[in-house]
Design a protein around this motif. Structure first.
Motif, PDB file in Angstrom:
ATOM      1  N   PHE A   1       0.819  -1.196  -0.060  1.00 23.31           N
ATOM      2  CA  PHE A   1      -0.152  -0.030   0.041  1.00 23.31           C
ATOM      3  C   PHE A   1       0.868   1.165   0.112  1.00 23.31           C
ATOM      4  N   LYS A   2       0.834   1.817  -1.000  1.00 18.58           N
ATOM      5  CA  LYS A   2       1.982   3.258  -1.173  1.00 18.58           C
ATOM      6  C   LYS A   2       1.214   4.292  -2.000  1.00 18.58           C
ATOM      7  N   VAL A   3       1.722   5.438  -1.822  1.00 24.07           N
ATOM      8  CA  VAL A   3       1.076   6.558  -2.623  1.00 24.07           C
ATOM      9  C   VAL A   3       2.131   7.643  -2.539  1.00 24.07           C
ATOM     10  N   ASP A   4       2.225   8.539  -3.578  1.00 23.32           N
ATOM     11  CA  ASP A   4       3.157   9.625  -3.725  1.00 23.32           C
ATOM     12  C   ASP A   4       2.249  11.183  -3.262  1.00 23.32           C
ATOM     13  N   PHE A   5       3.184  11.695  -2.364  1.00 22.46           N
ATOM     14  CA  PHE A   5       2.699  13.137  -1.964  1.00 22.46           C
ATOM     15  C   PHE A   5       3.719  13.905  -1.259  1.00 22.46           C
ATOM     16  N   GLY A   6       3.923  15.122  -1.385  1.00 24.02           N
ATOM     17  CA  GLY A   6       4.890  15.855  -0.661  1.00 24.02           C
ATOM     18  C   GLY A   6       6.450  15.497  -1.403  1.00 24.02           C
ATOM     19  N   GLY A   7       6.469  15.212  -2.461  1.00 26.33           N
ATOM     20  CA  GLY A   7       7.708  14.842  -2.893  1.00 26.33           C
ATOM     21  C   GLY A   7       8.339  13.291  -2.680  1.00 26.33           C
ATOM     22  N   GLN A   8       7.485  12.788  -1.800  1.00 25.58           N
ATOM     23  CA  GLN A   8       7.864  11.427  -1.288  1.00 25.58           C
ATOM     24  C   GLN A   8       6.964  10.285  -1.553  1.00 25.58           C
ATOM     25  N   THR A   9       7.234   9.129  -1.369  1.00 20.10           N
ATOM     26  CA  THR A   9       6.557   8.022  -1.274  1.00 20.10           C
ATOM     27  C   THR A   9       6.270   7.505  -0.201  1.00 20.10           C
ATOM     28  N   TRP A  10       4.917   7.405   0.212  1.00 17.41           N
ATOM     29  CA  TRP A  10       4.365   7.135   1.462  1.00 17.41           C
ATOM     30  C   TRP A  10       4.143   5.479   1.489  1.00 17.41           C
ATOM     31  N   ILE A  11       4.496   4.916   2.277  1.00 16.27           N
ATOM     32  CA  ILE A  11       4.367   3.173   2.130  1.00 16.27           C
ATOM     33  C   ILE A  11       3.952   2.806   3.727  1.00 16.27           C
ATOM     34  N   ALA A  12       2.685   2.096   3.583  1.00 17.97           N
ATOM     35  CA  ALA A  12       2.023   1.575   4.802  1.00 17.97           C
ATOM     36  C   ALA A  12       3.180   0.262   5.438  1.00 17.97           C
ATOM     37  N   ASN A  13       3.080   0.223   6.593  1.00 18.34           N
ATOM     38  CA  ASN A  13       3.352  -1.217   7.194  1.00 18.34           C
ATOM     39  C   ASN A  13       2.561  -2.062   7.715  1.00 18.34           C
ATOM     40  N   SER A  14       1.241  -1.873   7.655  1.00 16.70           N
ATOM     41  CA  SER A  14      -0.037  -2.549   8.018  1.00 16.70           C
ATOM     42  C   SER A  14      -1.185  -2.238   7.025  1.00 16.70           C
ATOM     43  N   THR A  15      -1.810  -3.375   6.719  1.00 16.84           N
ATOM     44  CA  THR A  15      -3.014  -2.939   5.769  1.00 16.84           C
ATOM     45  C   THR A  15      -4.027  -3.859   6.400  1.00 16.84           C
ATOM     46  N   GLU A  16      -5.216  -3.437   6.274  1.00 15.29           N
ATOM     47  CA  GLU A  16      -6.725  -4.383   6.186  1.00 15.29           C
ATOM     48  C   GLU A  16      -7.655  -3.946   5.208  1.00 15.29           C
ATOM     49  N   ALA A  17      -8.601  -4.752   5.123  1.00 14.91           N
ATOM     50  CA  ALA A  17      -9.573  -4.768   4.177  1.00 14.91           C
ATOM     51  C   ALA A  17     -10.492  -5.706   4.469  1.00 14.91           C
ATOM     52  N   ALA A  18     -11.777  -5.291   4.212  1.00 18.15           N
ATOM     53  CA  ALA A  18     -13.342  -5.963   4.521  1.00 18.15           C
ATOM     54  C   ALA A  18     -14.102  -5.874   3.371  1.00 18.15           C
ATOM     55  N   MET A  19     -14.563  -7.088   3.016  1.00 17.05           N
ATOM     56  CA  MET A  19     -15.609  -7.159   1.937  1.00 17.05           C
ATOM     57  C   MET A  19     -17.078  -7.398   2.581  1.00 17.05           C
ATOM     58  N   LEU A  20     -17.852  -6.315   2.729  1.00 15.66           N
ATOM     59  CA  LEU A  20     -18.939  -6.613   3.157  1.00 15.66           C
ATOM     60  C   LEU A  20     -20.021  -6.896   2.246  1.00 15.66           C
ATOM     61  N   PRO A  21     -21.417  -6.960   2.370  1.00 14.34           N
ATOM     62  CA  PRO A  21     -22.415  -7.447   1.333  1.00 14.34           C
ATOM     63  C   PRO A  21     -22.414  -6.227   0.283  1.00 14.34           C
ATOM     64  N   ASN A  22     -22.284  -4.844   0.629  1.00 11.51           N
ATOM     65  CA  ASN A  22     -22.653  -3.820  -0.222  1.00 11.51           C
ATOM     66  C   ASN A  22     -21.605  -2.818  -0.183  1.00 11.51           C
ATOM     67  N   SER A  23     -20.246  -3.180   0.431  1.00 12.83           N
ATOM     68  CA  SER A  23     -19.330  -2.437   0.459  1.00 12.83           C
ATOM     69  C   SER A  23     -17.851  -2.859   0.516  1.00 12.83           C
ATOM     70  N   ILE A  24     -17.008  -2.013   0.256  1.00 16.34           N
ATOM     71  CA  ILE A  24     -15.565  -2.451   0.581  1.00 16.34           C
ATOM     72  C   ILE A  24     -14.773  -1.734   1.543  1.00 16.34           C
ATOM     73  N   GLN A  25     -13.937  -1.881   2.471  1.00 15.80           N
ATOM     74  CA  GLN A  25     -13.583  -1.055   3.288  1.00 15.80           C
ATOM     75  C   GLN A  25     -11.913  -1.267   3.234  1.00 15.80           C
TER      76      GLN A  25
END
Length: 315
Positions: free
Chosen positions: A56-80
């Protein structure tokens, strides 16, 4: 008997990473448990075997931000989905109204970045306060691996500071966002209150929904559903508790069974003409659509409310 629902899932997503549990949270409890058991899992703890290739990573402020922990949930009508830096609590959170591959726009989905684990809920979110109906970004789900239960995609958005009382914080451009092979849990979701309408063609983006029982001289016991903004603009309905599934007409401001109000820039408008359709009603919830014209009793100026809809828990 009053029920108030604040429409800020960002706080819920970020609270999950802070191990906070609140009443009526729309986030799946299984996801919350996963976060508790799996914090810092990219290092091999918890279910780290599923997370070693998660990115999980994204660029902003001239740098690349990288997560060291990720989570996701698949629900009946949504994704988190959320990405976290456990060292400082910085978090990206997405709540998407759907559970399939595709592009989800900021105008109807929740996309945000919390820079410092704000306890007051202020975040950079993909809503332009000067023109909230215009897109400020997207999240695209490119792959859902239902065998290994992993989700991948891309995102980019412009984040605006959510505290509108502060004017000296510039927006941030988040680009080249990628999340790959994020393990997801499957859960059930508790229905949350929903309210939507357009006033003179402009989306009414409420900050709060109030659902109450009301009584008054000359009126039958009724339900009141009001969407309100922090600037005190409102769109509200009042209808008799006896009304069931069916079609009903607004007929002036003093109808016993059905009235509506709208407040805009401190000016009150009352229902004049229009229609309400109750599509579902149970002992605990009610769902419907509405459209109407409201009129100020003094100036006789009108506003037109269209594409109104609601799905709320009864008090």
């Amino acid at each position: 008997m009053k029920k108030i629902t604040f429409l800020s899932i960002f706080t819920v997503l970020f609270a999950a990473f802070s191990f906070v549990s609140c009443d009526n949270e729309p986030i799946d409890p299984t996801l919350l448990q996963q976060v508790n058991n799996n914090n810092g899992n990219n290092g091999g703890g918890g279910n780290g075997g599923n997370q070693t290739n998660a990115v999980f990573k994204v660029d902003f402020g001239g740098q690349t931000w990288i997560a060291n922990s990720t989570e996701a949930a698949m629900l009946p009508n949504s994704i988190q989905i959320a990405g976290l830096k456990t060292t400082n609590g910085q978090t990206f959170g997405f709540a998407l109204n759907g559970n399939t591959v595709g592009t989800y726009d900021s105008t109807s989905n929740l996309i945000a970045y919390d820079p410092n684990n704000n306890s007051n809920g202020d975040v950079y979110w993909a809503v332009n306060p000067t023109n909230p109906s215009v897109s400020a970004g997207t999240v695209t789900i490119t792959n859902i691996d239902t065998v290994n239960k992993k989700i991948s995609g891309t995102f980019s958005f412009t984040g605006y500071w959510s505290d509108l009382s502060v004017s000296n914080i510039p927006p941030i451009s988040f680009t080249n966002g990628i999340f790959t092979n994020i393990p997801y849990t499957i859960g059930t979701s508790t229905p949350t209150d929903f309210f939507s309408a357009k006033v003179d063609g402009t989306e009414f983006i409420e900050d709060q929904i109030d659902v109450t029982e009301v009584t008054g001289s000359g009126y039958p016991p009724s339900y009141s559903i009001v969407g309100s903004k922090t600037n005190n603009d409102t769109v509200g309905l009042r209808f008799s508790k006896t009304l069931g599934v069916g079609n009903y007409n607004f007929n002036g401001p003093f109808n016993q069974d059905l009235t509506a109000t709208c407040t805009a820039n401190g000016v009150l408008y009352n229902s004049d003409t229009g229609a309400l359709t109750i599509t579902e009603k149970t002992a605990t919830r009610i769902k419907g659509t509405f459209s109407l014209v409201v009129k100020n009793p003094t100036t006789l100026q009108t506003k037109t409310i269209t594409q109104g809809s609601f799905d709320v828990e009864l008090p």
